[in-house]
Design a protein around this motif. Structure first.
Motif, PDB file in Angstrom:
ATOM      1  N   LEU A 320       0.841  -1.203   0.000  1.00  0.00           N
ATOM      2  CA  LEU A 320       0.000   0.000   0.000  1.00  0.00           C
ATOM      3  C   LEU A 320       0.875   1.251   0.000  1.00  0.00           C
ATOM      4  O   LEU A 320       1.686   1.436   0.915  1.00  0.00           O
ATOM      5  CB  LEU A 320      -0.915   0.004   1.217  1.00  0.00           C
ATOM      6  N   ARG A 323       1.096   7.302   0.692  1.00  0.00           N
ATOM      7  CA  ARG A 323       0.191   8.445   0.593  1.00  0.00           C
ATOM      8  C   ARG A 323      -1.271   8.052   0.819  1.00  0.00           C
ATOM      9  O   ARG A 323      -2.123   8.925   1.005  1.00  0.00           O
ATOM     10  CB  ARG A 323       0.354   9.137  -0.760  1.00  0.00           C
ATOM     11  N   PHE A 324      -1.571   6.759   0.810  1.00  0.00           N
ATOM     12  CA  PHE A 324      -2.935   6.305   1.074  1.00  0.00           C
ATOM     13  C   PHE A 324      -3.134   5.870   2.525  1.00  0.00           C
ATOM     14  O   PHE A 324      -4.185   5.317   2.854  1.00  0.00           O
ATOM     15  CB  PHE A 324      -3.291   5.143   0.146  1.00  0.00           C
ATOM     16  N   LYS A 325      -2.153   6.110   3.364  1.00  0.00           N
ATOM     17  CA  LYS A 325      -2.250   5.635   4.745  1.00  0.00           C
ATOM     18  C   LYS A 325      -3.430   6.261   5.473  1.00  0.00           C
ATOM     19  O   LYS A 325      -4.201   5.573   6.153  1.00  0.00           O
ATOM     20  CB  LYS A 325      -0.954   5.945   5.499  1.00  0.00           C
ATOM     21  N   LEU A 327      -6.223   7.618   4.249  1.00  0.00           N
ATOM     22  CA  LEU A 327      -7.475   7.117   3.700  1.00  0.00           C
ATOM     23  C   LEU A 327      -7.753   5.712   4.201  1.00  0.00           C
ATOM     24  O   LEU A 327      -8.892   5.389   4.590  1.00  0.00           O
ATOM     25  CB  LEU A 327      -7.410   7.142   2.174  1.00  0.00           C
ATOM     26  N   ALA A 328      -6.737   4.879   4.201  1.00  0.00           N
ATOM     27  CA  ALA A 328      -6.915   3.504   4.668  1.00  0.00           C
ATOM     28  C   ALA A 328      -7.298   3.470   6.139  1.00  0.00           C
ATOM     29  O   ALA A 328      -8.175   2.695   6.542  1.00  0.00           O
ATOM     30  CB  ALA A 328      -5.637   2.699   4.434  1.00  0.00           C
ATOM     31  N   ARG A 331     -10.999   4.416   6.594  1.00  0.00           N
ATOM     32  CA  ARG A 331     -11.914   3.386   6.116  1.00  0.00           C
ATOM     33  C   ARG A 331     -11.888   2.155   7.015  1.00  0.00           C
ATOM     34  O   ARG A 331     -12.933   1.526   7.266  1.00  0.00           O
ATOM     35  CB  ARG A 331     -11.566   3.018   4.671  1.00  0.00           C
ATOM     36  N   CYS A 545      -7.738  -2.133   2.189  1.00  0.00           N
ATOM     37  CA  CYS A 545      -6.526  -1.819   1.421  1.00  0.00           C
ATOM     38  C   CYS A 545      -6.642  -2.337  -0.008  1.00  0.00           C
ATOM     39  O   CYS A 545      -6.204  -1.666  -0.955  1.00  0.00           O
ATOM     40  CB  CYS A 545      -5.296  -2.421   2.102  1.00  0.00           C
ATOM     41  N   ILE A 548      -8.774   0.052  -1.992  1.00  0.00           N
ATOM     42  CA  ILE A 548      -8.031   1.276  -2.328  1.00  0.00           C
ATOM     43  C   ILE A 548      -7.063   1.008  -3.473  1.00  0.00           C
ATOM     44  O   ILE A 548      -6.960   1.798  -4.428  1.00  0.00           O
ATOM     45  CB  ILE A 548      -7.292   1.803  -1.087  1.00  0.00           C
ATOM     46  N   ARG A 551      -8.965   0.674  -6.690  1.00  0.00           N
ATOM     47  CA  ARG A 551      -9.521   1.963  -7.113  1.00  0.00           C
ATOM     48  C   ARG A 551      -8.485   2.823  -7.824  1.00  0.00           C
ATOM     49  O   ARG A 551      -8.793   3.497  -8.816  1.00  0.00           O
ATOM     50  CB  ARG A 551     -10.060   2.698  -5.884  1.00  0.00           C
ATOM     51  N   PHE A 552      -7.237   2.791  -7.354  1.00  0.00           N
ATOM     52  CA  PHE A 552      -6.214   3.660  -7.925  1.00  0.00           C
ATOM     53  C   PHE A 552      -5.296   2.919  -8.911  1.00  0.00           C
ATOM     54  O   PHE A 552      -4.251   3.440  -9.293  1.00  0.00           O
ATOM     55  CB  PHE A 552      -5.380   4.287  -6.809  1.00  0.00           C
ATOM     56  N   TYR A 554      -3.535  -0.006  -8.668  1.00  0.00           N
ATOM     57  CA  TYR A 554      -2.363  -0.748  -8.214  1.00  0.00           C
ATOM     58  C   TYR A 554      -2.630  -2.251  -8.119  1.00  0.00           C
ATOM     59  O   TYR A 554      -1.709  -3.027  -7.876  1.00  0.00           O
ATOM     60  CB  TYR A 554      -1.894  -0.228  -6.854  1.00  0.00           C
TER      61      TYR A 554
END
Length: 609
Positions: A320, A323-325, A327-328, A331, A545, A548, A551-552, A554
């Motif tokens: 992960l 930068r998504f920490k 948001l994760a 959620r 995770c 996310i 969605r982006f 990855y």
């Protein structure tokens, strides 16, 4: 013991084996030149025969001649890892035939963390994570020399870490002179470290003789006629295919396509890798899988983290982006809170809506809202404390926790059942005394479950499943078992209490309707909270995770199916319950394709360092 410790190794064959595999001899030099053996008088290799050149690699003979203390060297793709797999298989066979022989453990040094961690500490972590062996038991095995260590990937470390690791291995060898140890490293990286391992002998795997390459292709018949013609015209290709890895890649590629032209590229090595990967991607595309950004990102993430293997069950969490920490976290916390609060809120809400109008109904409606929200906040706090704890597959710790919980529940049920009967039969449950007694009994009935949740440490050494996809099944099983057991035992306890105290008027108003239905209002949130700490947190974290990452871009939407197609294409292979790229060179080639300008590639820290 082997069936419990090494089930994946016992069940699977070597992934290099297969129908139509071309056999060719690979020469090797067996010597003491590249090791620092301190006691030559005890060396089983005589001075006269200290250097031997074998026309074909015999890893079993080298292992026996070095008394299990062997260094395997060679260039990238020469077959070092393949040799270590053969050592592992030979050692497993020996251990199956005689339980006095040591249990072998195959480990990768890519996650070595530096000089402050000695080999014994690193072994405790790595063997626990890969094989589920508790550190205390491993310590006993090491002291009695009942293990054999097979270490790959020394060349994956940076120069400073490589030097520190060699020094640490030498200290370990000095402290454990009876433990067998086999290490593999690329020759140039080992030489550049400027330090030698304190082992008894080395096996330097050489390049294949050019005549052997041409002969092996000619003997294969018409299916490799295109490759034979290319070799006759291209001297650079002949030189490249003296490397066993590239020879196998070329054989696979020409056998499938037969019309590959590599002569137009100045870099034959890169051209062969590109052609092999391109054809693998073409086969995946035919199955509806487009290995674009997500596959390159995965390869790049593995290279940045200095790893060669990955588990699909852990992939979304361990890769992960940092930068998504935030948001994760939001959620995961929200999902965990709803996981605990929503069922209780829905159940009690239905009971309230079905209740007849009464002066006390607004009070019960307020309780219906406040209590589930309170449990939801408690779940928020519980998850926040362990949000990024190391990933584990729950089985061992859950079993131990359930046994303790069962004993406590029996004691509570008997004690509270006797107390309720005494209160009712003596008349002491009337009025205020009954209300106080009910509150205390409900609290005591919850105690075993809350104590189990408190004692459940998500970073406990647990038994790690040894099959791809096994962790999710293990977590689901643990979560469901805990929820059902806690629900059942608490429901029985509270129902007995409520039914015993039901005749009391003051208590009857509080029950609203049937005591058996009302008991669920107290049972469900506590049971779900306990389940949350025994696998539920890991399930929610992995799910959020993964969403996310998908969605982006990855991860592909159906990532398990996509990884299966990648496996069928031979870009990755199953190994020890996880997946790994067929070779680090393939991983690095794919990683070079990943581009994301202006964003440093860093990940949310989960793994223990």
């Amino acid at each position: 013991m082997l069936t419990k410790v090494l089930p994946a190794w016992l069940d699977e064959g070597d992934y290099w084996d297969g129908e139509g595999e071309i056999e060719f001899p690979v020469a090797a030099e067996f010597s003491t030149d590249h090791v620092n053996y301190q006691r030559p008088a005890l060396n089983p290799i005589s001075r006269r025969n200290a250097v031997k050149r074998w026309a074909s690699v015999d890893i079993g003979q080298a292992l026996n001649a070095s008394s299990g203390r062997l260094l395997v060297l060679g260039e990238s793709g020469s077959g070092k890892t393949r040799s270590l797999h053969q050592v592992m298989r030979l050692s497993i066979d020996d251990a199956l035939q005689d339980d006095q022989n040591p249990i072998p453990f195959y480990l990768h040094l890519s996650d070595w963390s530096g000089a402050r961690k000695d080999v014994r500490t690193w072994l405790a972590y790595s063997i626990r994570e890969n094989y589920g062996i508790l550190p205390g038991l491993l310590a006993q095995w090491l002291d009695r020399a009942e293990v054999m260590l097979i270490l790959d990937g020394l060349d994956e470390l940076r120069l400073r870490e490589r030097r520190e690791c060699i020094s640490a291995i030498n200290r370990f060898v000095s402290d454990h002179p009876m433990v067998q140890l086999v290490v593999a490293c690329r020759f140039n990286e080992y030489r550049d470290a400027g330090r030698k391992l304190s082992l008894k002998a080395s096996l330097l795997i050489e390049r294949i003789d050019e005549r052997e390459v041409i002969g092996a292709i000619d003997r294969s018949g018409g299916e490799l006629a295109g490759l034979g013609q290319a070799l006759g015209k291209d001297r650079k290709l002949r030189e490249l295919l003296r490397n066993p890895l590239f020879l196998r890649l070329a054989v696979s590629l020409y056998r499938e396509r037969g019309d590959v032209d590599l002569s137009g590229s100045a870099d034959r090595r890169k051209a062969l890798l590109a052609a092999y990967v391109e054809y693998a991607e073409l086969r995946m595309a035919r199955s509806g899988v487009r290995p674009e950004r997500w596959l390159y990102y995965m390869a790049c993430a593995l290279r940045v983290q200095q790893r060669v293997t990955f588990c699909p069950d852990r992939q979304a969490v361990e890769f992960l982006p940092l930068r998504f920490k935030g948001l994760a976290e939001r959620r995961i916390l929200l999902a965990a809170s709803l996981f605990v609060a929503a069922p209780s809120l829905a159940l009690r809400g239905v009971m309230i809506l079905m209740a007849p109008d009464s002066p006390t109904k607004p009070v019960y409606l307020a309780i219906t809202l406040v209590i589930p929200l309170s449990y939801g906040y408690l779940a928020w706090r519980v998850v926040k404390d362990d949000l990024w704890a190391p990933l584990v597959g729950r089985r061992t710790s859950v079993v131990q926790g359930l046994l303790r919980y069962a004993k406590r529940s029996v004691i509570v049920c008997l004690a509270e059942g006797g107390a309720a009967w005494s209160l009712v039969s003596s008349g002491a449950a009337d009025g205020v005394m009954g209300g106080v007694a009910l509150i205390l009994m409900v609290g005591i009935a919850m105690w075993p479950a809350l104590q189990m949740a408190r004692e459940s440490d998500t970073s406990d050494p647990s038994e790690i499943p040894d099959r791809v996809g096994g962790e999710i099944r293990s977590l689901v099983r643990a979560t469901v078992v805990v929820a059902f057991l806690v629900t059942g035992s608490m429901y029985i306890t509270l129902t007995i209490i409520f039914e015993a105290l039901n005749p009391i008027a003051a208590i009857g108003q509080g029950l609203l309707y049937s005591p058996m239905l009302n008991a669920f209002f107290f049972v469900v949130p506590v049971a779900f909270l306990t389940a949350l700490r025994n696998g539920g947190v890991d399930l929610i974290r992995r799910d959020q995770c993964r969403r996310i990452m998908i969605r982006f871009g990855y991860l592909p939407k159906h990532h398990k199916r996509a990884l299966e197609e990648v496996r069928k294409s031979s870009l990755v292979v199953p190994r020890r319950g996880v997946l790994e790229f067929r070779h680090a060179l393939i991983r690095d080639y794919l990683a070079d394709r990943y581009r994301e300008e202006g964003v440093p590639l860093s990940f949310v820290p989960v793994r223990i360092n």
